[in-house]
Write an enzyme that holds these catalytic residues in place. Structure first.
Site, mmCIF file in Angstrom:
data_model
loop_
_atom_site.group_PDB
_atom_site.id
_atom_site.type_symbol
_atom_site.label_atom_id
_atom_site.label_comp_id
_atom_site.label_asym_id
_atom_site.label_seq_id
_atom_site.Cartn_x
_atom_site.Cartn_y
_atom_site.Cartn_z
ATOM 1 N N GLU A 189 -9.776 -1.758 5.123
ATOM 2 C CA GLU A 189 -10.480 -1.491 6.376
ATOM 3 C C GLU A 189 -11.711 -2.387 6.509
ATOM 4 O O GLU A 189 -12.179 -2.960 5.516
ATOM 5 C CB GLU A 189 -10.906 -0.017 6.414
ATOM 6 C CG GLU A 189 -9.753 0.977 6.354
ATOM 7 C CD GLU A 189 -8.960 1.060 7.659
ATOM 8 O OE1 GLU A 189 -9.085 0.174 8.525
ATOM 9 O OE2 GLU A 189 -8.195 2.039 7.810
ATOM 10 N N ASP A 209 0.812 -1.222 0.000
ATOM 11 C CA ASP A 209 0.000 0.000 0.000
ATOM 12 C C ASP A 209 0.842 1.268 0.000
ATOM 13 O O ASP A 209 2.058 1.216 0.184
ATOM 14 C CB ASP A 209 -0.967 0.001 1.205
ATOM 15 C CG ASP A 209 -0.284 -0.437 2.498
ATOM 16 O OD1 ASP A 209 0.950 -0.402 2.573
ATOM 17 O OD2 ASP A 209 -1.008 -0.809 3.449
ATOM 18 N N ASN A 235 -7.918 -3.048 14.149
ATOM 19 C CA ASN A 235 -9.302 -3.301 13.731
ATOM 20 C C ASN A 235 -9.385 -4.434 12.697
ATOM 21 O O ASN A 235 -10.407 -4.628 12.056
ATOM 22 C CB ASN A 235 -9.946 -2.028 13.166
ATOM 23 C CG ASN A 235 -9.242 -1.524 11.911
ATOM 24 O OD1 ASN A 235 -8.270 -2.120 11.461
ATOM 25 N ND2 ASN A 235 -9.738 -0.432 11.347
ATOM 26 N N HIS A 268 -7.482 -4.703 9.952
ATOM 27 C CA HIS A 268 -7.148 -4.396 8.556
ATOM 28 C C HIS A 268 -5.854 -5.069 8.136
ATOM 29 O O HIS A 268 -4.954 -5.285 8.939
ATOM 30 C CB HIS A 268 -7.158 -2.883 8.277
ATOM 31 C CG HIS A 268 -6.006 -2.080 8.808
ATOM 32 N ND1 HIS A 268 -6.154 -1.106 9.773
ATOM 33 C CD2 HIS A 268 -4.697 -2.071 8.474
ATOM 34 C CE1 HIS A 268 -4.975 -0.543 10.006
ATOM 35 N NE2 HIS A 268 -4.077 -1.110 9.239
HETATM 36 C C1 GLP Z 1 -0.711 0.066 8.692
HETATM 37 C C2 GLP Z 1 -0.300 -0.602 7.364
HETATM 38 C C3 GLP Z 1 -0.459 -2.077 7.436
HETATM 39 C C4 GLP Z 1 0.109 -2.558 8.760
HETATM 40 C C5 GLP Z 1 -0.789 -2.103 9.879
HETATM 41 C C6 GLP Z 1 -0.240 -2.360 11.261
HETATM 42 O O1 GLP Z 1 -1.718 0.994 8.563
HETATM 43 N N1 GLP Z 1 -0.962 -0.116 6.197
HETATM 44 O O2 GLP Z 1 0.184 -2.699 6.341
HETATM 45 O O3 GLP Z 1 0.175 -3.948 8.798
HETATM 46 O O4 GLP Z 1 -1.173 -0.767 9.724
HETATM 47 O O5 GLP Z 1 0.762 -1.452 11.593
HETATM 48 P P1 GLP Z 1 1.819 -1.723 12.730
HETATM 49 O O6 GLP Z 1 2.671 -2.826 12.259
HETATM 50 O O7 GLP Z 1 2.575 -0.423 12.853
HETATM 51 O O8 GLP Z 1 1.057 -2.059 13.954
#
Ligand code: GLP
Length: 249
Positions: free
Chosen positions: A143, A67, A136, A138
């Site tokens: 989302e 992304d 959540n 995702h």
């Molecule tokens: C972000 C990214 C995801 C990631 C997630 C968790 O928004 N777009 O690819 O896996 O949230 O983030 P983190 O690893 O910092 O908890």
């Protein structure tokens, strides 16, 4: 889903690195799906350490990132383009021509989405997809409520996601409202998936993933339908999960 239970973030990162490195070392051509966020940083550090010590080569490796924020150029320190260069690409010998990240600055974003899926397809698909999980549920930036049939698409970020990611920006107002993300269907087409989960903030998500129903309201739940998923989770993340044996189905 297969579970590898580890002690902490450090062990999660090392086990993930060993797993990924075994693929890098034994294949002639490998296409990785890569994630950003805090979770895979330790994995990337371990890959860099290995590269420095053992000179493991990535000349035969291509990558597709999950992304990117819409509106941030690759030069922006919070763009995922910048993150990937900073945390991995510039430290190893991967050919930058072989690294792919959707452009959040494309003039025609819709076209960018379609072209991204096509590029993955022309590469023969993703061999190993690294994933983190949002609190959540995702995955990528898909989302809750995203269709399981979705391809790469444009998303409005949930408030909770913008809040969680505000730690990287000066204030929440600077966190983009939209992103471009590989869709659930794009992710599910990967031949193999490695999901990394660490820390207390992911306890509820981990519980829902293992014990909850498969629903578009909790995007990561779709992973229960994939044939080759390995979850590497630490003790803190697993603290609320009762039936751990459910994971090794
Ligand atoms: C972000 C990214 C995801 C990631 C997630 C968790 O928004 N777009 O690819 O896996 O949230 O983030 P983190 O690893 O910092 O908890």
């Amino acid at each position: 889903m297969k579970l590898i239970e580890v002690k902490d973030y450090h062990e999660m990162s090392q086990v993930a690195a060993d797993y990924l490195l075994s693929k890098v070392k034994t294949s002639d051509k490998l296409t990785l799906g890569l994630a950003t966020g805090g979770t895979p940083q330790g994995l990337y550090e371990a890959l860099i350490n290995d590269h420095n010590q053992n000179r493991t080569s990535y000349q035969h490796v291509s990558s597709f990132n999950l992304d990117e924020y819409i509106g941030l150029s690759g030069k922006h320190p919070n763009s995922y383009y910048h993150y990937m260069n900073d945390h991995l690409f510039k430290h190893i010998d991967i050919d930058s021509e072989n690294t792919h990240i959707p452009s959040g600055k494309a003039v025609d974003l819709q076209k960018e989405c379609e072209a991204y899926d096509e590029k993955i397809r022309l590469h023969g698909g993703i061999d190993l997809q690294i994933l983190g999980i949002g609190s959540n549920g995702h995955i990528g930036f898909n989302e809750p409520g995203t269709s399981f049939e979705s391809n790469t698409h444009i998303v409005e970020l949930a408030e909770s996601t913008r809040e969680a990611n505000a730690r990287y920006f000066n204030s929440i107002d600077e966190v983009p409202a939209q992103a471009i993300t590989m869709g659930i269907s794009s992710i599910m087409k990967s031949k193999e998936i490695l999901l990394l989960v660490s820390g207390e903030a992911k306890q509820v998500a981990m519980k829902k993933l293992v014990e909850g129903e498969i629903s578009e309201n909790f995007p990561a739940s779709i992973l229960n339908r994939h044939e080759h998923v390995t979850v590497i989770a630490d003790q803190e993340a697993l603290a609320m999960v009762k039936g751990l044996e459910l994971l090794n189905r």
